[in-house]
Design an enzyme around this catalytic site. Structure first.
Site, PDB file in Angstrom:
ATOM      1  N   ASP A  95       0.856  -1.189   0.000  1.00 44.37           N
ATOM      2  CA  ASP A  95       0.000   0.000   0.000  1.00 44.37           C
ATOM      3  C   ASP A  95       0.892   1.239   0.000  1.00 44.37           C
ATOM      4  O   ASP A  95       1.364   1.653  -1.048  1.00 44.37           O
ATOM      5  CB  ASP A  95      -0.943  -0.069   1.217  1.00 44.37           C
ATOM      6  CG  ASP A  95      -1.915   1.091   1.277  1.00 44.37           C
ATOM      7  OD1 ASP A  95      -2.149   1.728   0.242  1.00 44.37           O
ATOM      8  OD2 ASP A  95      -2.462   1.370   2.368  1.00 44.37           O
ATOM      9  N   LYS A 123      -1.264  -1.980  -4.692  1.00 43.40           N
ATOM     10  CA  LYS A 123      -2.147  -0.882  -5.079  1.00 43.40           C
ATOM     11  C   LYS A 123      -1.430   0.053  -6.036  1.00 43.40           C
ATOM     12  O   LYS A 123      -0.283   0.423  -5.806  1.00 43.40           O
ATOM     13  CB  LYS A 123      -2.601  -0.095  -3.841  1.00 43.40           C
ATOM     14  CG  LYS A 123      -3.558  -0.867  -2.960  1.00 43.40           C
ATOM     15  CD  LYS A 123      -4.143   0.014  -1.876  1.00 43.40           C
ATOM     16  CE  LYS A 123      -4.883  -0.845  -0.869  1.00 43.40           C
ATOM     17  NZ  LYS A 123      -5.387  -0.084   0.277  1.00 43.40           N
TER      18      LYS A 123
END
Ligand code: IMP
Ligand code: MG
Length: 175
Positions: A95, A123
């Site tokens: 992330d 991500k």
């Protein structure tokens, strides 16, 4: 739902084949970052027909709800003895990159021969830290996902698929 059980397992077959061929004739020192990677680690490692060792690191990056504070707390301080070894770090999701950057830095101090990183999910976003994964299961949009090990406030880890958390749940006040 983003990825159901069969889709995840199919992708793990591919990842395992690639890892097994990249590390042919070598012994892997796997470091799993708990807790989110539990299902991923267990399903992936059973597909890799290489001799390997497995150690787990338990870290938490305390975050107000779905956002990260950037402080990574090591619940377990000892770094596995990986001097001279080929380390593969496994985590559930990339992330902000804080977790993997901190873990990687720490593992480096143990003097491994090589370090690579493998994540189930990554991500697509600007990261707070300069970190990347060598092996990625799936790239996803910058949304909060749960299931297959991933939690929201410690819930949903046991879902057999990965799904996007409903927005209204994200916005609920803390219990
Ligand atoms: P990072 O340090 O910001 O890269 O975040 C890494 C950790 O935060 C992961 O290992 C997860 O435990 C957690 N995390 C980040 N994004 C999500 C998400 O969308 N769902 C569930 N957990 C997440
Ligand atoms: Mg987590």
């Amino acid at each position: 739902m983003l990825f159901d059980g069969p889709a995840i397992h199919k992708r793990l077959d591919e990842l395992a084949t690639q890892i097994a061929s990249d590390y042919l004739d070598r012994e892997l020192a796997v470091i799993a970052i708990l807790t989110g990677s539990l299902m991923f680690v267990s399903d992936l490692l059973r597909r890799i027909p290489l001799p390997l060792r497995l150690d787990c690191l338990s870290v938490a990056s305390y975050r107000g709800k779905a956002t990260t504070s950037g402080d990574v707390i090591f619940k377990e301080l000892a770094v596995p003895d990986v001097a001279g070894r080929d380390v593969l770090i496994l985590d559930d999701i990339l992330d902000t990159g804080n977790t993997l950057a901190s873990v990687r830095k720490r593992v480096e101090t143990a003097g491994p021969r090589s370090i690579r990183v493998c994540v189930l999910l990554s991500k697509r976003k600007q990261r707070a830290r300069d970190v990347y994964a060598d092996y990625i299961g799936f790239e996803i949009d910058d949304e909060f996902v749960v299931g297959y090990g991933l939690d929201f406030m410690e819930r949903y880890r046991n879902l057999p698929y990965v799904g996007v958390l409903r927005k209204e749940l994200l916005e609920q006040p803390n219990e």
